[in-house]
Design a protein around this motif. Sequence first.
Motif, mmCIF file in Angstrom:
data_model
loop_
_atom_site.group_PDB
_atom_site.id
_atom_site.type_symbol
_atom_site.label_atom_id
_atom_site.label_comp_id
_atom_site.label_asym_id
_atom_site.label_seq_id
_atom_site.Cartn_x
_atom_site.Cartn_y
_atom_site.Cartn_z
ATOM 1 N N VAL A 387 5.269 -0.996 -5.992
ATOM 2 C CA VAL A 387 6.122 -1.519 -7.060
ATOM 3 C C VAL A 387 5.787 -2.993 -7.259
ATOM 4 N N ASN A 388 5.677 -3.397 -8.504
ATOM 5 C CA ASN A 388 5.363 -4.778 -8.838
ATOM 6 C C ASN A 388 6.592 -5.673 -8.638
ATOM 7 N N HIS A 389 6.326 -6.969 -8.441
ATOM 8 C CA HIS A 389 7.434 -7.928 -8.363
ATOM 9 C C HIS A 389 8.195 -7.946 -9.681
ATOM 10 N N LYS A 390 9.474 -8.173 -9.597
ATOM 11 C CA LYS A 390 10.270 -8.254 -10.810
ATOM 12 C C LYS A 390 10.134 -9.641 -11.440
ATOM 13 N N THR A 391 10.218 -9.671 -12.748
ATOM 14 C CA THR A 391 10.036 -10.906 -13.516
ATOM 15 C C THR A 391 11.396 -11.426 -13.949
ATOM 16 N N THR A 392 11.640 -12.704 -13.663
ATOM 17 C CA THR A 392 12.890 -13.359 -14.058
ATOM 18 C C THR A 392 12.569 -14.535 -14.972
ATOM 19 N N THR A 393 13.486 -14.830 -15.878
ATOM 20 C CA THR A 393 13.323 -15.910 -16.853
ATOM 21 C C THR A 393 14.443 -16.917 -16.662
ATOM 22 N N ASP A 394 14.087 -18.178 -16.460
ATOM 23 C CA ASP A 394 15.085 -19.226 -16.273
ATOM 24 C C ASP A 394 15.648 -19.660 -17.619
ATOM 25 N N PRO A 395 16.694 -20.485 -17.626
ATOM 26 C CA PRO A 395 17.278 -20.921 -18.912
ATOM 27 C C PRO A 395 16.291 -21.636 -19.820
ATOM 28 N N LYS A 396 15.239 -22.234 -19.257
ATOM 29 C CA LYS A 396 14.270 -22.923 -20.100
ATOM 30 C C LYS A 396 13.231 -21.981 -20.716
ATOM 31 N N GLY A 397 13.321 -20.722 -20.367
ATOM 32 C CA GLY A 397 12.389 -19.754 -20.930
ATOM 33 C C GLY A 397 11.125 -19.559 -20.130
ATOM 34 N N LYS A 398 11.054 -20.076 -18.919
ATOM 35 C CA LYS A 398 9.868 -19.938 -18.091
ATOM 36 C C LYS A 398 10.008 -18.679 -17.246
ATOM 37 N N ALA A 399 8.981 -17.822 -17.293
ATOM 38 C CA ALA A 399 9.007 -16.551 -16.573
ATOM 39 C C ALA A 399 8.362 -16.717 -15.213
ATOM 40 N N THR A 400 9.032 -16.199 -14.175
ATOM 41 C CA THR A 400 8.525 -16.240 -12.806
ATOM 42 C C THR A 400 8.690 -14.857 -12.183
ATOM 43 N N THR A 401 7.838 -14.550 -11.202
ATOM 44 C CA THR A 401 7.904 -13.273 -10.503
ATOM 45 C C THR A 401 8.556 -13.472 -9.148
ATOM 46 N N VAL A 402 9.453 -12.542 -8.811
ATOM 47 C CA VAL A 402 10.220 -12.620 -7.564
ATOM 48 C C VAL A 402 10.080 -11.282 -6.852
ATOM 49 N N ALA A 403 9.921 -11.339 -5.524
ATOM 50 C CA ALA A 403 9.800 -10.120 -4.732
ATOM 51 C C ALA A 403 11.137 -9.393 -4.655
ATOM 52 N N LEU A 404 11.096 -8.080 -4.488
ATOM 53 C CA LEU A 404 12.307 -7.284 -4.374
ATOM 54 C C LEU A 404 12.938 -7.490 -3.003
ATOM 55 N N THR A 405 14.237 -7.365 -2.955
ATOM 56 C CA THR A 405 14.952 -7.487 -1.689
ATOM 57 C C THR A 405 14.827 -6.186 -0.901
ATOM 58 N N LYS A 406 15.185 -6.257 0.374
ATOM 59 C CA LYS A 406 15.104 -5.082 1.228
ATOM 60 C C LYS A 406 16.071 -4.002 0.763
ATOM 61 N N ASP A 407 17.233 -4.406 0.265
ATOM 62 C CA ASP A 407 18.191 -3.425 -0.239
ATOM 63 C C ASP A 407 17.618 -2.684 -1.440
ATOM 64 N N GLU A 408 16.963 -3.392 -2.340
ATOM 65 C CA GLU A 408 16.367 -2.743 -3.508
ATOM 66 C C GLU A 408 15.236 -1.798 -3.106
ATOM 67 N N ILE A 409 14.424 -2.199 -2.134
ATOM 68 C CA ILE A 409 13.341 -1.327 -1.680
ATOM 69 C C ILE A 409 13.904 -0.070 -1.023
ATOM 70 N N ASP A 410 15.008 -0.213 -0.270
ATOM 71 C CA ASP A 410 15.625 0.956 0.360
ATOM 72 C C ASP A 410 16.166 1.922 -0.692
ATOM 73 N N LYS A 411 16.723 1.380 -1.764
ATOM 74 C CA LYS A 411 17.229 2.247 -2.829
ATOM 75 C C LYS A 411 16.084 2.997 -3.509
ATOM 76 N N LEU A 412 14.985 2.293 -3.751
ATOM 77 C CA LEU A 412 13.832 2.958 -4.363
ATOM 78 C C LEU A 412 13.248 4.020 -3.430
ATOM 79 N N THR A 413 13.237 3.735 -2.135
ATOM 80 C CA THR A 413 12.733 4.721 -1.173
ATOM 81 C C THR A 413 13.600 5.966 -1.162
ATOM 82 N N ALA A 414 14.907 5.778 -1.253
ATOM 83 C CA ALA A 414 15.814 6.927 -1.292
ATOM 84 C C ALA A 414 15.593 7.761 -2.546
ATOM 85 N N LEU A 415 15.361 7.100 -3.658
ATOM 86 C CA LEU A 415 15.087 7.846 -4.895
ATOM 87 C C LEU A 415 13.801 8.648 -4.779
ATOM 88 N N VAL A 416 12.760 8.050 -4.183
ATOM 89 C CA VAL A 416 11.494 8.772 -4.024
ATOM 90 C C VAL A 416 11.663 9.960 -3.088
#
Length: 558
Positions: A387-416
């Motif tokens: 799974v790719n890093h999620k992209t977040t946009t700050d108030p100034k409109g600059k896009a940055t990529t952030v890694a998923l948290t362990k809780d989010e990865i566990d949820k995706l693993t359960a879905l798979v």
Amino acid sequence: MDNAVAANSTIQLVPADSFTARLAALPARSKLALGGGIAALVAVVAAMTLWSSQGDYKVLYANLSDKDGGAIIAQLSQMNVPYKHADGGAAILVPASKVHDVRLKMASAGLPKGSVVGFELLDNARFGQTQFQERLSFQRGLEGELTRSITALNAVESARVHLALPNQNGFFREQQKPTASVMLTLFPGRALDRSQIAGIVHLVSSSVPEMNPKAVSVLDQTGALLSSNDGNPGAGLDARQLQYVSQIEAGYAKRIVELLEPVVGRENLRASVTAEIDFSQSEATFEEFKPNQGNADRITVRSQQTSEQAGGGTALPTGTPGAASNVPPIAPTAPLNGAATPLQTAGGSSNGSSRREAVTNYEVDKTVRVTRNATGTVKRINAAVVVNHKTTTDPKGKATTVALTKDEIDKLTALVQESVGYSQERGDSVRVVNAPFKIETIDKDEPVWWKQPEVLDMMRIVGIPAALAFVAMLVIFGLVRPAMKSALKPVPAPALPGSQINAVVDDDQALPGLPSSELMALEAPKSAERLERARSLAKENPAAVANIVRGWVSGEPA
């Protein structure tokens, strides 16, 4: 003044009366330029006309058979596409702008089909050919007939058959057996099942004497072997089993993608599934014996046998004297299993004997169970998801990529795990990894714009007419226009007295300061000295010179 009148009469021009006379009066050089220009202009116009009528033609198909060529020409006539032949009819040409469109339409119509030569090849046998040539012609004809039969199948677009027919010789102890190879080109989206492949193998093996069906190999256009050797247990999975495994894995991967795409976004995950499928076939037989259940009424007698034996004689009293010796004997009883007891008397013995035997067999419960395991069961599933890093946009409109948290990865693993039917007892494995995707920009090595095929075609289509038009403009403005301008130049009308020069020079007719005798003696210069004197006179007394010229033009004596 008479000399002046005579000179005037020699230089006066006669006006032209018509355009033809003006053309005839042109110099020879101008006439040649005019004629050459008109001829070049006519040639340019003819070339442009031919170019516009024919256009640029390109080869549609080449090296066609007569049958395919006729079918293609008939199809072009129905499509109203102009065509022409080249290289003696071996190639068909169409306008360059319609080549790709026509090829696609011809492909949809199944053209060209190609020519296959069968046994009609033997009809044109040449006199004096060798035995090898005869055998080769027969082999080619047999291959062509088999190709025609195989291409009659709905899923087969084209086919090629290669036969290896060894030369049979009675002097060889071990004769080589013939073999065959079949190359199939299937229609897009079509496939052959196992029965159809077996039919092709049987068709080829039955058409060649002494050919074993195991000696026939069938391949598709991708090089995959379609025919399998069922007699070899170590041959591995056949094509159908491999296709089944691929379908199972593709189905699981599709489930994972469809489930996670709405969560992580499109093109933000990659999934791969490996399935272990058990294709082994097993059969087990069990026999179970149980004792009879229930009371005696449910006992089933299988067989029963009874025998009795008795002997004669007088019974004598035996035993101890007394009352017991005088008691009558008691009748004996036999057990169920048929055990015999001799008849005895309580008080003594007798000379006679009697024996009775009974045998009874009962049925025993028996259970026979046969179990056949199904083939194609899933033994284990291994799923890997990135799974790719999620992209977040700050108030100034600059896009940055952030890694998923362990809780989010566990949820995706359960879905798979839920999507693939995860089973811990079966030994399944599911792994979800979060990593940034690397986007690589592919630099397309495109040619310069003026080297691209579209631009070259446009230059070829537009350039030739533009060049012809440029040549035509050069001819018109360089040759034709100057000659026509000279021919159409208006002739100056004769000047009336006082019309031009009198209006400019308003003085008396008589030349002041010069006697008429000197004016009469003035002659046209015949040498450089006289010409110089005339020039000096014109500078010193311009009014007199103007008066002389006016007299020449008006035709009146000065």
